[in-house]
Design an enzyme around this catalytic site. Structure first.
Site, PDB file in Angstrom:
ATOM      1  N   TYR A  90       0.814  -1.224   0.000  1.00  0.00           N
ATOM      2  CA  TYR A  90       0.000   0.000   0.000  1.00  0.00           C
ATOM      3  C   TYR A  90       0.844   1.271   0.000  1.00  0.00           C
ATOM      4  O   TYR A  90       0.308   2.365  -0.122  1.00  0.00           O
ATOM      5  CB  TYR A  90      -0.896   0.038   1.242  1.00  0.00           C
ATOM      6  CG  TYR A  90      -1.892  -1.083   1.307  1.00  0.00           C
ATOM      7  CD1 TYR A  90      -2.953  -1.153   0.411  1.00  0.00           C
ATOM      8  CD2 TYR A  90      -1.785  -2.075   2.280  1.00  0.00           C
ATOM      9  CE1 TYR A  90      -3.881  -2.190   0.473  1.00  0.00           C
ATOM     10  CE2 TYR A  90      -2.709  -3.105   2.346  1.00  0.00           C
ATOM     11  CZ  TYR A  90      -3.745  -3.150   1.448  1.00  0.00           C
ATOM     12  OH  TYR A  90      -4.662  -4.174   1.511  1.00  0.00           O
ATOM     13  N   HIS A 141      -4.528   5.923  -1.598  1.00  0.00           N
ATOM     14  CA  HIS A 141      -5.177   5.854  -0.281  1.00  0.00           C
ATOM     15  C   HIS A 141      -4.196   6.178   0.843  1.00  0.00           C
ATOM     16  O   HIS A 141      -4.606   6.442   1.957  1.00  0.00           O
ATOM     17  CB  HIS A 141      -5.750   4.445  -0.085  1.00  0.00           C
ATOM     18  CG  HIS A 141      -7.125   4.404   0.506  1.00  0.00           C
ATOM     19  ND1 HIS A 141      -8.020   5.462   0.475  1.00  0.00           N
ATOM     20  CD2 HIS A 141      -7.776   3.413   1.162  1.00  0.00           C
ATOM     21  CE1 HIS A 141      -9.144   5.109   1.066  1.00  0.00           C
ATOM     22  NE2 HIS A 141      -9.023   3.875   1.507  1.00  0.00           N
ATOM     23  N   TYR A 165      -5.296  -0.075   9.911  1.00  0.00           N
ATOM     24  CA  TYR A 165      -5.843  -0.029   8.559  1.00  0.00           C
ATOM     25  C   TYR A 165      -6.895   1.073   8.492  1.00  0.00           C
ATOM     26  O   TYR A 165      -7.458   1.493   9.493  1.00  0.00           O
ATOM     27  CB  TYR A 165      -6.405  -1.378   8.077  1.00  0.00           C
ATOM     28  CG  TYR A 165      -5.292  -2.368   7.783  1.00  0.00           C
ATOM     29  CD1 TYR A 165      -4.586  -2.317   6.595  1.00  0.00           C
ATOM     30  CD2 TYR A 165      -4.940  -3.332   8.723  1.00  0.00           C
ATOM     31  CE1 TYR A 165      -3.550  -3.201   6.331  1.00  0.00           C
ATOM     32  CE2 TYR A 165      -3.905  -4.220   8.471  1.00  0.00           C
ATOM     33  CZ  TYR A 165      -3.215  -4.150   7.280  1.00  0.00           C
ATOM     34  OH  TYR A 165      -2.188  -5.024   7.029  1.00  0.00           O
ATOM     35  N   ASN A 225     -10.001   1.586   7.606  1.00  0.00           N
ATOM     36  CA  ASN A 225     -11.393   1.550   8.056  1.00  0.00           C
ATOM     37  C   ASN A 225     -11.558   1.591   9.566  1.00  0.00           C
ATOM     38  O   ASN A 225     -12.675   1.740  10.056  1.00  0.00           O
ATOM     39  CB  ASN A 225     -12.097   0.315   7.482  1.00  0.00           C
ATOM     40  CG  ASN A 225     -12.191   0.389   5.972  1.00  0.00           C
ATOM     41  OD1 ASN A 225     -11.837   1.385   5.344  1.00  0.00           O
ATOM     42  ND2 ASN A 225     -12.667  -0.681   5.365  1.00  0.00           N
ATOM     43  N   ASP A 241      -6.830  11.150   1.839  1.00  0.00           N
ATOM     44  CA  ASP A 241      -6.999  11.217   0.381  1.00  0.00           C
ATOM     45  C   ASP A 241      -8.441  11.578   0.042  1.00  0.00           C
ATOM     46  O   ASP A 241      -9.353  11.259   0.794  1.00  0.00           O
ATOM     47  CB  ASP A 241      -6.631   9.867  -0.250  1.00  0.00           C
ATOM     48  CG  ASP A 241      -7.528   8.735   0.203  1.00  0.00           C
ATOM     49  OD1 ASP A 241      -8.320   8.233  -0.614  1.00  0.00           O
ATOM     50  OD2 ASP A 241      -7.440   8.332   1.378  1.00  0.00           O
ATOM     51  N   ASN A 245     -14.396   5.600   4.257  1.00  0.00           N
ATOM     52  CA  ASN A 245     -14.550   4.706   5.406  1.00  0.00           C
ATOM     53  C   ASN A 245     -13.682   5.077   6.606  1.00  0.00           C
ATOM     54  O   ASN A 245     -14.083   4.884   7.749  1.00  0.00           O
ATOM     55  CB  ASN A 245     -14.296   3.254   5.000  1.00  0.00           C
ATOM     56  CG  ASN A 245     -15.400   2.726   4.108  1.00  0.00           C
ATOM     57  OD1 ASN A 245     -16.553   3.123   4.222  1.00  0.00           O
ATOM     58  ND2 ASN A 245     -15.044   1.842   3.186  1.00  0.00           N
TER      59      ASN A 245
END
Length: 186
Positions: free
Chosen positions: A15, A20, A64, A66, A91, A112
């Protein structure tokens, strides 16, 4: 004065340079500018910088995206920082690539990470710096888009964009929300 700046993203090398992870990328450069490194702490990578007499605590949640609110709620309480001195860097697909927009409150707009923060902080009244990543994706492909790497052309422009984001963060911590929005929001 103490501030908590939370850059949102996902942990893991897969990632690292995705859209993101714009929040992580901004805080990484801010820490580099102040010659400090992040350490792995409870629920987040953490470091502290000082700027014009302010203590600025930087976190990159390791929960993470969420579940970002879990880390932010913990660190606000741990550091005894009020929600008024919280800034979330995130973002934003609704802004063109490279645009930066600071707001004192607002909806999650379907993000989220922001939804989880709203839930755990009981409202939308916290500052956020939205980093525009554009919306160049096919219908129904939003998740693939934000989890994909920046294009080569975008990647070349990132240092300047991230530099402007960090100017805005430092202005937020010294001049305040209103003056920073007046000066930097386009």
């Amino acid at each position: 004065m103490k501030y908590l700046i939370a850059g949102l993203g996902n942990i893991g090398p897969e990632y690292e340079l995705t859209r993101h992870n714009a929040g992580f990328l901004v805080l990484d450069q801010l820490a580099d500018m102040h010659k400090t490194d992040f350490t792995t702490e409870r629920l987040a990578s953490y470091t502290e910088i000082r700027h014009k007499g302010r203590s600025i605590h930087l976190i990159k949640p390791t929960t993470y995206m969420n579940l970002s609110g879990k880390a932010i709620a913990y660190w606000l309480q741990e550091l005894k920082i009020s929600k008024e001195n919280l800034l979330v860097v995130v973002d934003e697909i609704a802004l063109p690539f490279g645009s930066l927009r600071m707001r004192g409150k607002g909806s999650s707009a379907g993000h989220n990470g922001l939804k989880n923060i709203e839930e755990l902080l009981n409202g939308q009244d916290y500052a956020r710096l939205r980093v525009g990543v554009g919306d160049n994706y096919a219908k129904g492909r939003q998740v693939d888009y934000v989890l994909s790497n920046f294009s080569q052309e975008e990647f070349k422009q990132l240092p300047e964009i991230i530099g402007r984001a960090n100017e805005m963060i430092l202005s937020y911590c010294t001049a305040g929300l209103g003056p920073t929005m007046s000066k930097y929001n386009s």
